[in-house]
Design an enzyme around this catalytic site. Structure first.
Site, PDB file in Angstrom:
ATOM      1  N   ARG A  15     -17.853  -2.388 -15.700  1.00 19.23           N
ATOM      2  CA  ARG A  15     -18.123  -3.419 -16.701  1.00 19.23           C
ATOM      3  C   ARG A  15     -19.408  -4.202 -16.437  1.00 19.23           C
ATOM      4  O   ARG A  15     -19.979  -4.762 -17.358  1.00 19.23           O
ATOM      5  CB  ARG A  15     -16.936  -4.360 -16.802  1.00 19.23           C
ATOM      6  CG  ARG A  15     -15.744  -3.636 -17.394  1.00 19.23           C
ATOM      7  CD  ARG A  15     -14.653  -4.573 -17.691  1.00 19.23           C
ATOM      8  NE  ARG A  15     -13.598  -3.909 -18.415  1.00 19.23           N
ATOM      9  CZ  ARG A  15     -12.732  -4.534 -19.184  1.00 19.23           C
ATOM     10  NH1 ARG A  15     -12.798  -5.820 -19.329  1.00 19.23           N
ATOM     11  NH2 ARG A  15     -11.774  -3.866 -19.799  1.00 19.23           N
ATOM     12  N   ASP A  43      -9.047 -19.898 -23.848  1.00 19.21           N
ATOM     13  CA  ASP A  43      -9.308 -18.705 -23.032  1.00 19.21           C
ATOM     14  C   ASP A  43     -10.573 -18.939 -22.224  1.00 19.21           C
ATOM     15  O   ASP A  43     -11.373 -19.816 -22.561  1.00 19.21           O
ATOM     16  CB  ASP A  43      -9.474 -17.463 -23.922  1.00 19.21           C
ATOM     17  CG  ASP A  43      -9.210 -16.173 -23.156  1.00 19.21           C
ATOM     18  OD1 ASP A  43      -8.078 -15.666 -23.197  1.00 19.21           O
ATOM     19  OD2 ASP A  43     -10.149 -15.672 -22.480  1.00 19.21           O
TER      20      ASP A  43
HETATM   21  C1  LIG Z   1      -4.232  -9.656 -21.674  1.00 20.48           C
HETATM   22  S1  LIG Z   1      -4.885 -11.099 -22.423  1.00 20.48           S
HETATM   23  C2  LIG Z   1      -3.394 -11.901 -22.988  1.00 20.48           C
HETATM   24  C3  LIG Z   1      -3.535 -12.438 -24.394  1.00 20.48           C
HETATM   25  C4  LIG Z   1      -2.257 -13.055 -24.983  1.00 20.48           C
HETATM   26  N1  LIG Z   1      -1.782 -14.164 -24.192  1.00 20.48           N
HETATM   27  C5  LIG Z   1      -1.173 -12.005 -25.099  1.00 20.48           C
HETATM   28  O1  LIG Z   1      -0.214 -12.033 -24.321  1.00 20.48           O
HETATM   29  O2  LIG Z   1      -1.277 -11.144 -25.978  1.00 20.48           O
HETATM   30  C6  LIG Z   1      -5.337 -12.052 -20.982  1.00 20.48           C
HETATM   31  C7  LIG Z   1      -6.361 -13.144 -21.278  1.00 20.48           C
HETATM   32  O3  LIG Z   1      -6.425 -14.032 -20.165  1.00 20.48           O
HETATM   33  C8  LIG Z   1      -7.740 -14.549 -20.088  1.00 20.48           C
HETATM   34  N2  LIG Z   1      -7.949 -15.136 -18.753  1.00 20.48           N
HETATM   35  C9  LIG Z   1      -8.061 -14.504 -17.553  1.00 20.48           C
HETATM   36  N3  LIG Z   1      -8.247 -15.391 -16.563  1.00 20.48           N
HETATM   37  C10 LIG Z   1      -8.248 -16.626 -17.143  1.00 20.48           C
HETATM   38  C11 LIG Z   1      -8.416 -17.948 -16.642  1.00 20.48           C
HETATM   39  N4  LIG Z   1      -8.615 -18.201 -15.343  1.00 20.48           N
HETATM   40  N5  LIG Z   1      -8.368 -18.974 -17.519  1.00 20.48           N
HETATM   41  C12 LIG Z   1      -8.179 -18.746 -18.842  1.00 20.48           C
HETATM   42  N6  LIG Z   1      -8.039 -17.520 -19.384  1.00 20.48           N
HETATM   43  C13 LIG Z   1      -8.064 -16.461 -18.538  1.00 20.48           C
HETATM   44  C14 LIG Z   1      -8.605 -13.332 -20.401  1.00 20.48           C
HETATM   45  O4  LIG Z   1      -9.888 -13.694 -20.833  1.00 20.48           O
HETATM   46  C15 LIG Z   1      -7.771 -12.626 -21.479  1.00 20.48           C
HETATM   47  O5  LIG Z   1      -8.226 -12.941 -22.769  1.00 20.48           O
END
Ligand SMILES: C[S@@+](CC[C@H](N)C(=O)[O-])C[C@H]1O[C@@H](n2cnc3c(N)ncnc32)[C@H](O)[C@@H]1O
Length: 287
Positions: free
Chosen positions: A38, A149
């Protein structure tokens, strides 16, 4: 055209530590290929020769914070969909929400936080559920739904309210026809639903920013804690404990558990709910 040399183990370790320190995301050695693949393209864009130069650019250059954002836009996994895990959402709609509406019938104020909401499908789903539950009563209520996010790129998509068919793959047909308009394969969220949701950049490591958002009646934090180690999970669960109403409910992802890191919440017994209430909370209806 020059090719980027592959990422060495020590470069990976340095980057993994930077990512963990900043955002709590834990990349084990087995996930090195994700970080490498990435970020390689980013090195080419920046005309850097190798990952040592990238690490220096990231940590020492004048554009540090912009580059951290750029890096999170690229390394986060943003997989999501509307109405993801319907049985769990059924628990929210049929058990938790009615209780809360009853408990808040005097103030008529409800606050929902979708933490780590990716491209917005989750908070829009919550808005649709609240909308169809309240119906004409909606105008009497103050409903706040916030999606946050760490990825600005994901939030930019959320703010358009426009999605491909892939995002709709778990959406019931009735919801599609009632709450979306489709044109040339692009699905637009109904303007009324869009107006119910706000989006904001937020890193779950940032407790202070979470404090500024006040107290939430419902927190959804699904499918992000799988990327965290116990220390980060404990920190995040503690923060949710500080920011949730005493009769509020926390929903987590079905493949996640907070057993080892949680002394703030107790599980609710709803089958497939994956939901928790602050320890010692009075039942919602009685609050
Ligand atoms: C797999 S998605 C989940 C989306 C949604 N909650 C769902 O369950 O469908 C995980 C998200 O967590 C976010 N993320 C990862 N680390 C994070 C952090 N430290 N603070 C906020 N968001 C974070 C990523 O950018 C990503 O968009």
């Amino acid at each position: 055209m020059s090719t980027i040399p592959s990422m060495t183990e020590s470069q990976f370790n340095a980057l993994a530590k930077i990512i963990y320190d900043r955002a709590g995301i834990h990349f084990p050695e087995t996930k090195k290929y994700i970080v490498e693949s990435r970020l390689s393209h980013r090195l080419t864009e920046l005309e850097l020769q190798d990952f040592d130069q990238y690490i220096a650019f990231l940590t020492m250059g004048p554009y540090q914070s912009d580059e951290f954002q750029e890096m999170f836009n690229r390394i986060t996994i943003n997989e999501t969909s509307f109405f993801r895990n319907e049985p769990q959402l059924g628990v929210f709609e049929k058990q938790i929400l009615p209780e809360l509406l009853e408990a808040r019938s005097r103030t008529k104020r409800l606050r929902l936080w979708s933490a780590a909401c990716s491209t917005g499908e989750e908070p829009f789903t919550l808005a649709i559920i609240v909308h169809r539950t309240l119906g004409v009563r909606l105008k009497d209520w103050s409903i706040e739904i916030l999606g946050t996010d760490i990825s600005e790129r994901a939030l930019n998509i959320a703010n358009t309210g426009e999605y491909s068919s892939y995002a709709m793959r778990t959406t019931p047909e009735l919801v599609k026809s009632r709450y979306f308009k489709e044109q040339n394969g692009i699905w637009s969220v109904d303007p009324e639903i869009r107006s119910m949701v706000n989006f904001e950049l937020h890193n779950l490591k940032d407790r202070l920013a979470a404090k500024r958002h006040g107290t939430w009646d419902v927190i959804f934090c699904r499918n992000v804690m799988i990327y965290f180690d116990d220390e980060m999970k404990k920190r995040v669960v503690g923060m949710f404990g500080d920011q949730i109403a005493s009769d509020g409910t926390l929903f987590i992802g079905h493949s996640e558990n907070i057993r080892n890191v949680n002394d703030r919440f107790e599980p609710l017994s709803h089958v497939q709910g994956f939901c928790y209430r602050p320890i010692g909370a009075a039942s919602s209806a009685a609050a």
